[in-house]
Every structure is written in structure tokens, then in C-alpha cells.
Write an enzyme that holds these catalytic residues in place. Structure first.
Site, mmCIF file in Angstrom:
data_model
loop_
_atom_site.group_PDB
_atom_site.id
_atom_site.type_symbol
_atom_site.label_atom_id
_atom_site.label_comp_id
_atom_site.label_asym_id
_atom_site.label_seq_id
_atom_site.Cartn_x
_atom_site.Cartn_y
_atom_site.Cartn_z
ATOM 1 N N ARG A 102 0.837 -1.193 0.000
ATOM 2 C CA ARG A 102 0.000 0.000 0.000
ATOM 3 C C ARG A 102 0.879 1.253 0.000
ATOM 4 O O ARG A 102 1.462 1.636 1.002
ATOM 5 C CB ARG A 102 -0.929 0.027 1.219
ATOM 6 C CG ARG A 102 -1.789 1.275 1.297
ATOM 7 C CD ARG A 102 -2.808 1.221 2.407
ATOM 8 N NE ARG A 102 -3.869 0.266 2.105
ATOM 9 C CZ ARG A 102 -4.963 0.116 2.858
ATOM 10 N NH1 ARG A 102 -5.116 0.844 3.941
ATOM 11 N NH2 ARG A 102 -5.880 -0.769 2.525
ATOM 12 N N GLN B 30 -9.409 -6.754 -7.123
ATOM 13 C CA GLN B 30 -9.251 -5.306 -7.166
ATOM 14 C C GLN B 30 -7.902 -4.928 -7.765
ATOM 15 O O GLN B 30 -6.852 -5.404 -7.334
ATOM 16 C CB GLN B 30 -9.357 -4.744 -5.736
ATOM 17 C CG GLN B 30 -9.113 -3.257 -5.594
ATOM 18 C CD GLN B 30 -10.361 -2.421 -5.826
ATOM 19 O OE1 GLN B 30 -11.404 -2.956 -6.178
ATOM 20 N NE2 GLN B 30 -10.264 -1.128 -5.607
ATOM 21 N N ARG C 39 0.249 -6.189 -9.619
ATOM 22 C CA ARG C 39 0.859 -5.670 -8.391
ATOM 23 C C ARG C 39 1.067 -6.754 -7.336
ATOM 24 O O ARG C 39 1.644 -6.487 -6.284
ATOM 25 C CB ARG C 39 -0.009 -4.548 -7.810
ATOM 26 C CG ARG C 39 -1.391 -5.013 -7.368
ATOM 27 C CD ARG C 39 -2.222 -3.880 -6.819
ATOM 28 N NE ARG C 39 -3.478 -4.389 -6.252
ATOM 29 C CZ ARG C 39 -4.114 -3.838 -5.237
ATOM 30 N NH1 ARG C 39 -3.632 -2.756 -4.659
ATOM 31 N NH2 ARG C 39 -5.244 -4.356 -4.785
ATOM 32 N N HIS D 112 -0.983 3.897 -10.076
ATOM 33 C CA HIS D 112 -1.766 4.299 -8.897
ATOM 34 C C HIS D 112 -0.857 5.059 -7.917
ATOM 35 O O HIS D 112 -0.498 4.566 -6.853
ATOM 36 C CB HIS D 112 -2.341 3.039 -8.238
ATOM 37 C CG HIS D 112 -3.462 3.261 -7.288
ATOM 38 N ND1 HIS D 112 -3.415 4.190 -6.277
ATOM 39 C CD2 HIS D 112 -4.667 2.657 -7.193
ATOM 40 C CE1 HIS D 112 -4.539 4.129 -5.592
ATOM 41 N NE2 HIS D 112 -5.320 3.212 -6.129
ATOM 42 N N ASP E 245 -13.118 11.430 -4.883
ATOM 43 C CA ASP E 245 -12.801 10.303 -5.749
ATOM 44 C C ASP E 245 -13.406 10.605 -7.118
ATOM 45 O O ASP E 245 -14.578 10.346 -7.366
ATOM 46 C CB ASP E 245 -13.366 9.009 -5.175
ATOM 47 C CG ASP E 245 -12.864 7.771 -5.917
ATOM 48 O OD1 ASP E 245 -12.240 7.939 -6.984
ATOM 49 O OD2 ASP E 245 -13.090 6.652 -5.428
ATOM 50 N N GLU F 113 -3.743 9.612 -10.310
ATOM 51 C CA GLU F 113 -3.431 8.440 -11.120
ATOM 52 C C GLU F 113 -3.684 8.701 -12.594
ATOM 53 O O GLU F 113 -4.711 9.253 -12.955
ATOM 54 C CB GLU F 113 -4.290 7.257 -10.670
ATOM 55 C CG GLU F 113 -4.226 6.981 -9.172
ATOM 56 C CD GLU F 113 -5.458 6.250 -8.693
ATOM 57 O OE1 GLU F 113 -5.856 5.284 -9.369
ATOM 58 O OE2 GLU F 113 -6.020 6.642 -7.655
#
Length: 310
Positions: free
Chosen positions: A68, A86, A91, A169, A214, A264
Site C-alpha cells: 500500500r 481489485q 501488483r 496508482h 474520488d 493516477e
């Protein structure tokens, strides 16, 4: 991988929990750390040793948990826009060092760079039945600029195309989210994820953060500026020709959300489709300067480009 006299600039070593990482160093003092797990940049420091990226204190550097913070790579799915986990699986995989990469379409005299490659495993093919090669170059420029170049190729032998969504991200470290403004997205249309993706037009001169945000910005410019007044620095973000997402989240412990900002570059609204043999390229460049930059004077000629081609 850089060799010979370049070895001073590139070091392969062990990171947290014994995970392999590559450290890039520039002669003036800037540095970048890249973990092979996730092909993920976890640190970018300027020549004063100041950290420019955010990694949560609760980050777990242990597979299969994603790290994270830093710059996770979302592929072949961004968010929950599909049937995969997700943000896809790139990743959560261990990338390999690409010792013989094809020529990259970038002019680079940088000694500090590393080439990584990801190919699907048998398990990946069970959940996403497509063959691909994902090549990633992470480079540290002479002025401390951070550049990520992605090349994704369809290597399916069955003649079938595939589609994917993608994002860098990026988690930026900021002094306090209330002291930050983002410029370059004024008057643009966006989808608000907090209001069921309803479409709006940005009205303000800049984006400020007084509550959770967001948003997915559409038809965005090739560069934006993130001004941190307290740290007296400006981050310039040059990105792909796709959507820009701005996000301030509240799911971090100990008020950490006040000290991070996600901006992003993402291909979300219109997935990218590749036929066998076709390749998609995306390049991201980040630079940081002291805040002598004047608010509202973003000069599109001064900062780096980004390409998105087949």
C-alpha cells in the site's frame, strides 16, 4: 540492466522481509527504490533526501498482499471494473529483471534505470486467459525526474485480441492534504465515484481537499501541477493520454490520509484493446521543484511528454 561503469547507479539488494529490490541513484543525491514484487516503485527521493512518495506505515511487504503506497501498477484491471481481483494481479506478482530488453522509444542518457518484465503464469491464465508481455522501464533522470515506461504486448497464439484497463496508482507524500492544491484540471468534465459516477464539470480554479474526493477526469491535459504550500514544493505530473483520477482517501490509520494524495494516470473509461502482435506504450514522468512555480502559470512546454501508441 545497467552494467559496467553504470553499476554505481543501479544496485540489486534485499528490502523489507527479504524481498528483492533495485535501488537507482543519481549523482546529485536523488534515488528511487523498485521492488520486484509488483514491479512497484516504493520510494522516490529528491537530492535533499526528501521522500516524495507515500507508503503507509501499515503496508505489508509480504505476498500475496499488495504493497500500500508508492506506485502500484494496476493491470489488467483497474479497480473493480471487471471480474478480477481489485486492481488486477500485476501488483501481486514477482517481476523479473529483463536483461535483454528491446530498444525503448525514449531518448535516454540515464545511467540509473532498470528494465523489468512480467509474463502470465499458468495460474494467471486460468483467471485471465491471455498471453502477454509487460515490459517496464523505471528510470531516474539527471535532475531527479522519475520516469516509468510501460510496454504491453499481446502474445496470444490463438489470434484473439484482449482488452484491459490500466493505471499508475501513484501515492504522493504531502505535508497536509488541506495545504495542497492541484492545478491543470480546471473546467474539465469528471465522473464522481462518490455520487454513482454522475458527470460534472470542474468549476474551481484548482482542486482543494476539504473532504474525501474520488473523481475520474476525462480528456485531461498531458500535465498537471500538485502544489504543497507547507513543504514549499511543486510536483509536476506528466501522464498518458487517458483519464486522470484524483483521490483523497480516509482508509489509513493514525490520520495518515492527511499526508497522502493519489493522482493516477488511468485508462478506465475506454479499455485498451490489442490484437496479437500489437503493443501499447504508456510513459509517466514525475518531477519536483521548489515552489518558485507561480500558481496558475502551468507551462505545457516546459515539462515532459508522455506517449500512448500502438
Amino acid at each position: 540492466m545497467a552494467t559496467g561503469s553504470d553499476r554505481v547507479a543501479v544496485e540489486l539488494c534485499k528490502g523489507i522481509n527479504g524481498l528483492d529490490k533495485v535501488v537507482l541513484r543519481e549523482s546529485r543525491g536523488s534515488s528511487v527504490e523498485v521492488y520486484l514484487y509488483g514491479g512497484q516503485v516504493t520510494s522516490w527521493k529528491n537530492d535533499h533526501g526528501e521522500e516524495l512518495l507515500f507508503v503507509s506505515s501499515k503496508a505489508i511487504f509480504k505476498p500475496p498482499k499488495a504493497i500500500r503506497g508508492g506506485i502500484p501498477i494496476c493491470f489488467p484491471q483497474f479497480g473493480s471494473h471487471g471480474g478480477l481481483e481489485q486492481h488486477g494481479f500485476a501488483r501481486n506478482r514477482v517481476w523479473s529483471i529483463d536483461t535483454d530488453p528491446p530498444p525503448f522509444p525514449t531518448v535516454s542518457s540515464n545511467k540509473a534505470f532498470i528494465d523489468l518484465i512480467l509474463k502470465p503464469t499458468e495460474e494467471d491464465m486460468k483467471i485471465w486467459p491471455h498471453s502477454f508481455e509487460f515490459r517496464l522501464r523505471v528510470a531516474l533522470g539527471p535532475g531527479g525526474d522519475l520516469m516509468l515506461t510501460s510496454r504491453i504486448r499481446n502474445t496470444n497464439a490463438d489470434g484473439k485480441p484482449f482488452s484491459f484497463t490500466f493505471a499508475y496508482h501513484t501515492y504522493f507524500s504531502v505535508s497536509d492534504i488541506s495545504e495542497v492544491r492541484v492545478e491543470g484540471l480546471e473546467t474539465l468534465d469528471y465522473l464522481d465515484n462518490l455520487q454513482s459516477k454522475e458527470r460534472f464539470t470542474e468549476q474551481g480554479d484548482a482542486i482543494t481537499f476539504e473532504s474525501e474526493i474520488d473523481k475520474i477526469y476525462l480528456s485531461t491535459p498531458t500535465k498537471i501541477a500538485i502544489l504543497d504550500h507547507e513543504k514549499k514544493r511543486t510536483l509536476f505530473y506528466a501522464r498518458m493520454d487517458c483519464q486522470m483520477l484524483a483521490k483523497a482517501m480516509a482508509d489509513f490509520g493514525d490520520d495518515e490520509y492527511k499526508h497522502m494524495l493519489c493522482v493516477e494516470a488511468a485508462a478506465v473509461e475506454k479499455p485498451i484493446t490489442l490484437k496479437p502482435g500489437e503493443e501499447w506504450r504508456g510513459r509517466l514522468e514525475l518531477s519536483a521543484v521548489p515552489s518558485s512555480y507561480c500558481s496558475g502559470q502551468l507551462d505545457p512546454r516546459k515539462y515532459a511528454l508522455l506517449e500512448n501508441t500502438l
